[in-house]
Design a protein around this motif. Structure first.
Motif, PDB file in Angstrom:
ATOM      1  N   VAL A  96       0.856  -1.185   0.000  1.00 20.66           N
ATOM      2  CA  VAL A  96       0.000   0.000   0.000  1.00 20.66           C
ATOM      3  C   VAL A  96       0.894   1.238   0.000  1.00 20.66           C
ATOM      4  CG1 VAL A  96      -1.776   1.268   1.256  1.00 20.66           C
ATOM      5  CG2 VAL A  96      -1.841  -1.235   1.195  1.00 20.66           C
ATOM      6  N   ILE A  97       0.736   2.050  -1.028  1.00 17.77           N
ATOM      7  CA  ILE A  97       1.511   3.284  -1.163  1.00 17.77           C
ATOM      8  C   ILE A  97       0.874   4.382  -0.320  1.00 17.77           C
ATOM      9  CG2 ILE A  97       2.343   5.038  -2.780  1.00 17.77           C
ATOM     10  CD1 ILE A  97       3.527   2.159  -3.157  1.00 17.77           C
ATOM     11  N   PHE A  98      -0.435   4.493  -0.396  1.00 18.79           N
ATOM     12  CA  PHE A  98      -1.166   5.433   0.432  1.00 18.79           C
ATOM     13  C   PHE A  98      -2.625   5.022   0.463  1.00 18.79           C
ATOM     14  CE2 PHE A  98      -2.596   7.231  -3.491  1.00 18.79           C
ATOM     15  CZ  PHE A  98      -3.752   7.941  -3.211  1.00 18.79           C
ATOM     16  N   ASN A  99      -3.327   5.514   1.457  1.00 23.51           N
ATOM     17  CA  ASN A  99      -4.783   5.358   1.512  1.00 23.51           C
ATOM     18  C   ASN A  99      -5.369   6.636   2.085  1.00 23.51           C
ATOM     19  OD1 ASN A  99      -4.385   5.289   4.250  1.00 23.51           O
ATOM     20  ND2 ASN A  99      -5.190   3.262   4.560  1.00 23.51           N
ATOM     21  N   THR A 100      -6.563   6.908   1.687  1.00 23.60           N
ATOM     22  CA  THR A 100      -7.261   8.083   2.185  1.00 23.60           C
ATOM     23  C   THR A 100      -8.673   7.666   2.559  1.00 23.60           C
ATOM     24  OG1 THR A 100      -5.968   9.600   0.833  1.00 23.60           O
ATOM     25  CG2 THR A 100      -8.103  10.394   1.616  1.00 23.60           C
ATOM     26  N   ILE A 101      -9.009   7.870   3.803  1.00 20.19           N
ATOM     27  CA  ILE A 101     -10.364   7.612   4.282  1.00 20.19           C
ATOM     28  C   ILE A 101     -11.101   8.937   4.204  1.00 20.19           C
ATOM     29  CG2 ILE A 101     -11.741   6.979   6.290  1.00 20.19           C
ATOM     30  CD1 ILE A 101      -9.288   5.189   7.120  1.00 20.19           C
ATOM     31  N   ASN A 102     -12.178   8.950   3.401  1.00 24.03           N
ATOM     32  CA  ASN A 102     -12.881  10.202   3.183  1.00 24.03           C
ATOM     33  C   ASN A 102     -14.269   9.894   2.627  1.00 24.03           C
ATOM     34  OD1 ASN A 102     -13.907  12.630   2.261  1.00 24.03           O
ATOM     35  ND2 ASN A 102     -11.985  13.314   1.351  1.00 24.03           N
ATOM     36  N   ASP A 103     -15.290  10.137   3.407  1.00 21.65           N
ATOM     37  CA  ASP A 103     -16.670   9.916   2.961  1.00 21.65           C
ATOM     38  C   ASP A 103     -17.061  10.853   1.829  1.00 21.65           C
ATOM     39  OD1 ASP A 103     -17.400   7.789   4.565  1.00 21.65           O
ATOM     40  OD2 ASP A 103     -18.258   9.042   6.137  1.00 21.65           O
ATOM     41  N   LYS A 126      -9.802  17.450  -5.602  1.00 15.48           N
ATOM     42  CA  LYS A 126      -8.789  17.167  -4.577  1.00 15.48           C
ATOM     43  C   LYS A 126      -8.387  15.689  -4.622  1.00 15.48           C
ATOM     44  CE  LYS A 126      -8.326  16.977   0.422  1.00 15.48           C
ATOM     45  NZ  LYS A 126      -9.022  17.104   1.690  1.00 15.48           N
ATOM     46  N   THR A 127      -9.373  14.819  -4.792  1.00 14.22           N
ATOM     47  CA  THR A 127      -9.119  13.376  -4.847  1.00 14.22           C
ATOM     48  C   THR A 127      -8.204  13.034  -6.007  1.00 14.22           C
ATOM     49  OG1 THR A 127     -11.262  12.883  -3.844  1.00 14.22           O
ATOM     50  CG2 THR A 127     -10.232  11.122  -5.118  1.00 14.22           C
ATOM     51  N   ILE A 128      -8.523  13.519  -7.194  1.00 13.39           N
ATOM     52  CA  ILE A 128      -7.732  13.181  -8.377  1.00 13.39           C
ATOM     53  C   ILE A 128      -6.323  13.754  -8.265  1.00 13.39           C
ATOM     54  CG2 ILE A 128      -8.367  15.090  -9.909  1.00 13.39           C
ATOM     55  CD1 ILE A 128      -8.121  11.415 -10.893  1.00 13.39           C
ATOM     56  N   LYS A 129      -6.189  14.935  -7.672  1.00  8.74           N
ATOM     57  CA  LYS A 129      -4.846  15.514  -7.486  1.00  8.74           C
ATOM     58  C   LYS A 129      -4.014  14.630  -6.570  1.00  8.74           C
ATOM     59  CE  LYS A 129      -2.323  19.647  -6.001  1.00  8.74           C
ATOM     60  NZ  LYS A 129      -1.138  18.868  -5.876  1.00  8.74           N
ATOM     61  N   GLU A 130      -4.601  14.184  -5.467  1.00 11.54           N
ATOM     62  CA  GLU A 130      -3.842  13.332  -4.553  1.00 11.54           C
ATOM     63  C   GLU A 130      -3.443  12.022  -5.228  1.00 11.54           C
ATOM     64  OE1 GLU A 130      -3.920  11.439  -0.083  1.00 11.54           O
ATOM     65  OE2 GLU A 130      -5.851  11.931  -0.997  1.00 11.54           O
ATOM     66  N   ILE A 131      -4.367  11.416  -5.936  1.00 12.57           N
ATOM     67  CA  ILE A 131      -4.060  10.155  -6.624  1.00 12.57           C
ATOM     68  C   ILE A 131      -2.937  10.363  -7.636  1.00 12.57           C
ATOM     69  CG2 ILE A 131      -4.954   8.430  -8.240  1.00 12.57           C
ATOM     70  CD1 ILE A 131      -7.685   8.757  -6.776  1.00 12.57           C
ATOM     71  N   LYS A 132      -3.030  11.391  -8.438  1.00 15.17           N
ATOM     72  CA  LYS A 132      -1.999  11.651  -9.458  1.00 15.17           C
ATOM     73  C   LYS A 132      -0.664  11.981  -8.828  1.00 15.17           C
ATOM     74  CE  LYS A 132      -4.922  12.792 -13.353  1.00 15.17           C
ATOM     75  NZ  LYS A 132      -5.210  13.736 -14.438  1.00 15.17           N
ATOM     76  N   ASP A 133      -0.654  12.770  -7.757  1.00 16.45           N
ATOM     77  CA  ASP A 133       0.607  13.094  -7.080  1.00 16.45           C
ATOM     78  C   ASP A 133       1.261  11.839  -6.517  1.00 16.45           C
ATOM     79  OD1 ASP A 133       0.237  15.773  -7.664  1.00 16.45           O
ATOM     80  OD2 ASP A 133      -0.350  16.343  -5.618  1.00 16.45           O
ATOM     81  N   GLU A 134       0.491  10.997  -5.858  1.00 13.59           N
ATOM     82  CA  GLU A 134       1.053   9.772  -5.284  1.00 13.59           C
ATOM     83  C   GLU A 134       1.511   8.811  -6.381  1.00 13.59           C
ATOM     84  OE1 GLU A 134       1.835   9.165  -2.226  1.00 13.59           O
ATOM     85  OE2 GLU A 134       0.847  10.851  -1.270  1.00 13.59           O
ATOM     86  N   TYR A 135       0.758   8.733  -7.450  1.00 13.07           N
ATOM     87  CA  TYR A 135       1.135   7.873  -8.573  1.00 13.07           C
ATOM     88  C   TYR A 135       2.465   8.347  -9.171  1.00 13.07           C
ATOM     89  CZ  TYR A 135       0.931   5.552 -13.116  1.00 13.07           C
ATOM     90  OH  TYR A 135       1.241   4.806 -14.228  1.00 13.07           O
ATOM     91  N   LYS A 136       2.593   9.647  -9.320  1.00 13.45           N
ATOM     92  CA  LYS A 136       3.825  10.230  -9.872  1.00 13.45           C
ATOM     93  C   LYS A 136       5.019   9.901  -8.968  1.00 13.45           C
ATOM     94  CE  LYS A 136       3.033  14.240 -11.434  1.00 13.45           C
ATOM     95  NZ  LYS A 136       2.797  15.691 -11.537  1.00 13.45           N
ATOM     96  N   ASN A 137       4.798   9.885  -7.663  1.00 11.03           N
ATOM     97  CA  ASN A 137       5.877   9.598  -6.712  1.00 11.03           C
ATOM     98  C   ASN A 137       6.432   8.193  -6.848  1.00 11.03           C
ATOM     99  OD1 ASN A 137       5.827  12.159  -5.556  1.00 11.03           O
ATOM    100  ND2 ASN A 137       4.412  11.550  -3.932  1.00 11.03           N
ATOM    101  N   ILE A 138       5.639   7.240  -7.319  1.00  9.69           N
ATOM    102  CA  ILE A 138       6.134   5.865  -7.436  1.00  9.69           C
ATOM    103  C   ILE A 138       6.735   5.580  -8.811  1.00  9.69           C
ATOM    104  CG2 ILE A 138       4.596   4.963  -5.676  1.00  9.69           C
ATOM    105  CD1 ILE A 138       2.948   3.679  -7.943  1.00  9.69           C
ATOM    106  N   GLN A 139       6.639   6.537  -9.712  1.00  8.03           N
ATOM    107  CA  GLN A 139       7.189   6.346 -11.061  1.00  8.03           C
ATOM    108  C   GLN A 139       8.685   6.490 -11.071  1.00  8.03           C
ATOM    109  OE1 GLN A 139       5.235   5.257 -13.747  1.00  8.03           O
ATOM    110  NE2 GLN A 139       3.925   4.978 -11.974  1.00  8.03           N
TER     111      GLN A 139
END
Length: 107
Positions: free
Chosen positions: A79-86, A94-107
């Motif tokens: 698990v690279i990251f998780n976000t709990i958010n209803d 905000k969600t897509i930015k976080e996903i893209k930023d984290e994805y970029k970090n593992i590249q």
């Protein structure tokens, strides 16, 4: 779920498998998948996790159910990251930015 499917194209540049995970039965998930596919022309695949084993692995288990949110795992299942958010769907920018930023970090 609606916000996600209305914005699936925002995830096109992420070369990753995408899934909706819940402890719903495969039959219930198939109904929802088909309804989303009919409405939006496509749907993310669903994974039935009745014992919440995958949800627990992602540290998103909340008693007998899963927290709402999203996570990113690498090819080995770490698990690279998780976000709990209803409200992740309502906050999709905000969600897509976080996903893209984290994805970029593992590249």
């Amino acid at each position: 779920m609606v916000q996600l499917h209305e914005n699936l194209d925002e995830l096109d540049d992420i070369d990753a498998n995408k899934y909706v995970i819940s402890n719903d039965t495969p039959e219930h998930q198939a109904e929802l998948h088909d309804a989303l596919e009919e409405e939006y022309g496509t749907s993310i695949d669903f994974i039935s996790d009745p014992d919440l084993e995958l949800v627990d692995h992602m540290d998103m288990k909340n008693g007998d159910t899963a927290y709402r949110g999203y996570a990113l795992m690498d090819e080995e299942g770490t698990v690279i990251f998780n976000t709990i958010n209803d409200h992740w769907g309502e906050e999709f920018d905000k969600t897509i930015k976080e996903i893209k930023d984290e994805y970029k970090n593992i590249q």
